[in-house]
Write an enzyme that holds these catalytic residues in place. Sequence first.
Site, PDB file in Angstrom:
ATOM      1  N   GLN A  13       0.831  -1.196   0.000  1.00  0.00           N
ATOM      2  CA  GLN A  13       0.000   0.000   0.000  1.00  0.00           C
ATOM      3  C   GLN A  13       0.871   1.255   0.000  1.00  0.00           C
ATOM      4  O   GLN A  13       1.852   1.336   0.731  1.00  0.00           O
ATOM      5  CB  GLN A  13      -0.897  -0.027   1.234  1.00  0.00           C
ATOM      6  CG  GLN A  13      -2.072   0.907   1.202  1.00  0.00           C
ATOM      7  CD  GLN A  13      -3.107   0.565   2.258  1.00  0.00           C
ATOM      8  OE1 GLN A  13      -3.061  -0.508   2.857  1.00  0.00           O
ATOM      9  NE2 GLN A  13      -4.050   1.447   2.482  1.00  0.00           N
ATOM     10  N   SER A  94       4.722  -5.389   3.460  1.00  0.00           N
ATOM     11  CA  SER A  94       3.399  -5.244   4.067  1.00  0.00           C
ATOM     12  C   SER A  94       2.360  -6.005   3.255  1.00  0.00           C
ATOM     13  O   SER A  94       2.451  -7.221   3.123  1.00  0.00           O
ATOM     14  CB  SER A  94       3.056  -3.756   4.213  1.00  0.00           C
ATOM     15  OG  SER A  94       1.904  -3.569   4.996  1.00  0.00           O
ATOM     16  N   LEU A  95       1.368  -5.318   2.686  1.00  0.00           N
ATOM     17  CA  LEU A  95       0.353  -5.991   1.883  1.00  0.00           C
ATOM     18  C   LEU A  95       0.967  -6.813   0.751  1.00  0.00           C
ATOM     19  O   LEU A  95       0.422  -7.851   0.355  1.00  0.00           O
ATOM     20  CB  LEU A  95      -0.615  -4.939   1.319  1.00  0.00           C
ATOM     21  CG  LEU A  95      -1.833  -5.342   0.488  1.00  0.00           C
ATOM     22  CD1 LEU A  95      -1.527  -5.570  -0.962  1.00  0.00           C
ATOM     23  CD2 LEU A  95      -2.549  -6.556   1.089  1.00  0.00           C
ATOM     24  N   ARG A 119      -8.921  -8.377   5.393  1.00  0.00           N
ATOM     25  CA  ARG A 119      -7.818  -7.743   6.116  1.00  0.00           C
ATOM     26  C   ARG A 119      -7.965  -6.226   6.056  1.00  0.00           C
ATOM     27  O   ARG A 119      -7.828  -5.532   7.078  1.00  0.00           O
ATOM     28  CB  ARG A 119      -6.493  -8.177   5.491  1.00  0.00           C
ATOM     29  CG  ARG A 119      -5.235  -7.538   6.078  1.00  0.00           C
ATOM     30  CD  ARG A 119      -4.014  -8.022   5.292  1.00  0.00           C
ATOM     31  NE  ARG A 119      -2.742  -7.573   5.844  1.00  0.00           N
ATOM     32  CZ  ARG A 119      -2.119  -6.454   5.510  1.00  0.00           C
ATOM     33  NH1 ARG A 119      -2.682  -5.622   4.642  1.00  0.00           N
ATOM     34  NH2 ARG A 119      -0.949  -6.148   6.039  1.00  0.00           N
ATOM     35  N   HIS A 203       0.478  -1.776  11.399  1.00  0.00           N
ATOM     36  CA  HIS A 203       1.622  -2.452  12.006  1.00  0.00           C
ATOM     37  C   HIS A 203       1.940  -2.014  13.431  1.00  0.00           C
ATOM     38  O   HIS A 203       3.062  -2.182  13.900  1.00  0.00           O
ATOM     39  CB  HIS A 203       2.866  -2.322  11.108  1.00  0.00           C
ATOM     40  CG  HIS A 203       2.659  -2.877   9.730  1.00  0.00           C
ATOM     41  ND1 HIS A 203       2.467  -4.221   9.504  1.00  0.00           N
ATOM     42  CD2 HIS A 203       2.561  -2.271   8.528  1.00  0.00           C
ATOM     43  CE1 HIS A 203       2.290  -4.415   8.204  1.00  0.00           C
ATOM     44  NE2 HIS A 203       2.324  -3.250   7.585  1.00  0.00           N
ATOM     45  N   GLN A 252       1.525  -9.960  11.427  1.00  0.00           N
ATOM     46  CA  GLN A 252       2.069  -8.928  10.545  1.00  0.00           C
ATOM     47  C   GLN A 252       1.375  -7.582  10.700  1.00  0.00           C
ATOM     48  O   GLN A 252       2.017  -6.536  10.659  1.00  0.00           O
ATOM     49  CB  GLN A 252       1.976  -9.398   9.082  1.00  0.00           C
ATOM     50  CG  GLN A 252       2.697  -8.493   8.103  1.00  0.00           C
ATOM     51  CD  GLN A 252       1.919  -8.303   6.809  1.00  0.00           C
ATOM     52  OE1 GLN A 252       0.724  -8.045   6.822  1.00  0.00           O
ATOM     53  NE2 GLN A 252       2.618  -8.431   5.701  1.00  0.00           N
TER      54      GLN A 252
END
Length: 315
Positions: A13, A94-95, A119, A203, A252
């Site tokens: 993202q 991340s994503l 998510r 996060h 995560q």
Amino acid sequence: MTAATLAILFPGQGSQSVGMLADLADVHAEVHATFAEASEVLGRDLWAIAAEGPAEELNRTEITQPAMLCAGVAVWRCWQARGGPVPAAVAGHSLGEYSALVCAGALDFSDAVGLVAERARLMQHAVPAGTGAMAAILGLDDDRVRAVCAEQAGTEVLEPVNFNAPGQVVIAGHKAAVERGAAAAKAAGAKRAVVLAVSVPSHCALMQDSAAQLAERLATTPLRLPAVPLLHNASAATAADVQELRTLLARQIYSPVRWVETVQALRGMGITTALEAGPGKVLTGLGKRIDKTIRILPVLDPAGLDHALEVTADA
């Protein structure tokens, strides 16, 4: 064919933009096909939003995350269609870790679309709008950023959450705490401290309730161990089994993205070339700051794809 020194990296993202992958889509049918597959799962035309916007819609977390999943998988499918070698390792920021899971054979794409949409929904609704924030701290070492967060948190959440490159750390938590942290970082010698235009404080501990709910979804999602080594954000290492994989994916969203360690681990595996599979060149830029001995090639258009195929032809 497997390229022993090649890794493929997937952005997350923040790398999205209206019109992303349009040139690649003009040449390779895999792009439209990938977005169409996801659109069928979601019940909305994801490609239309990615291609035409508006930017405000594409930048909504619940749209951005499935769109970026599609973008990474689409580039991977173009790579496969052109006969690109199988990498020795994969990772995603991340994503982007979900694109990596699909491309490594650990997660079916249709399952990934639904999982990522859930998510995103959980993360978007984890905290009331306007109460969370993130800020990029530039030019301050990791330990000093950690100390600033500890000093400025007070009774609120304030944590370093993305270790993106040496001297580039993102902090997240409650909005007021992030603003205090950004100001204190500047006072401590940071070159810049920029509050980011995001709606979700990713996060950090504010995501722990979302993680518990995501874990429930992960428990019923078919997962396999990746066919090639996949380094996870939460550990900068591979998972030993599917249960650990599920645990790492749930962790995560409230744990730091250990990207510096991930790139260093790839180098330790013998990786000398990596592709950034998706829009933008964020990971390419970070990679240059982490380890200049790894050549990172952005693959977001036909010219980039052709160049990467030429470079890796003899790998």
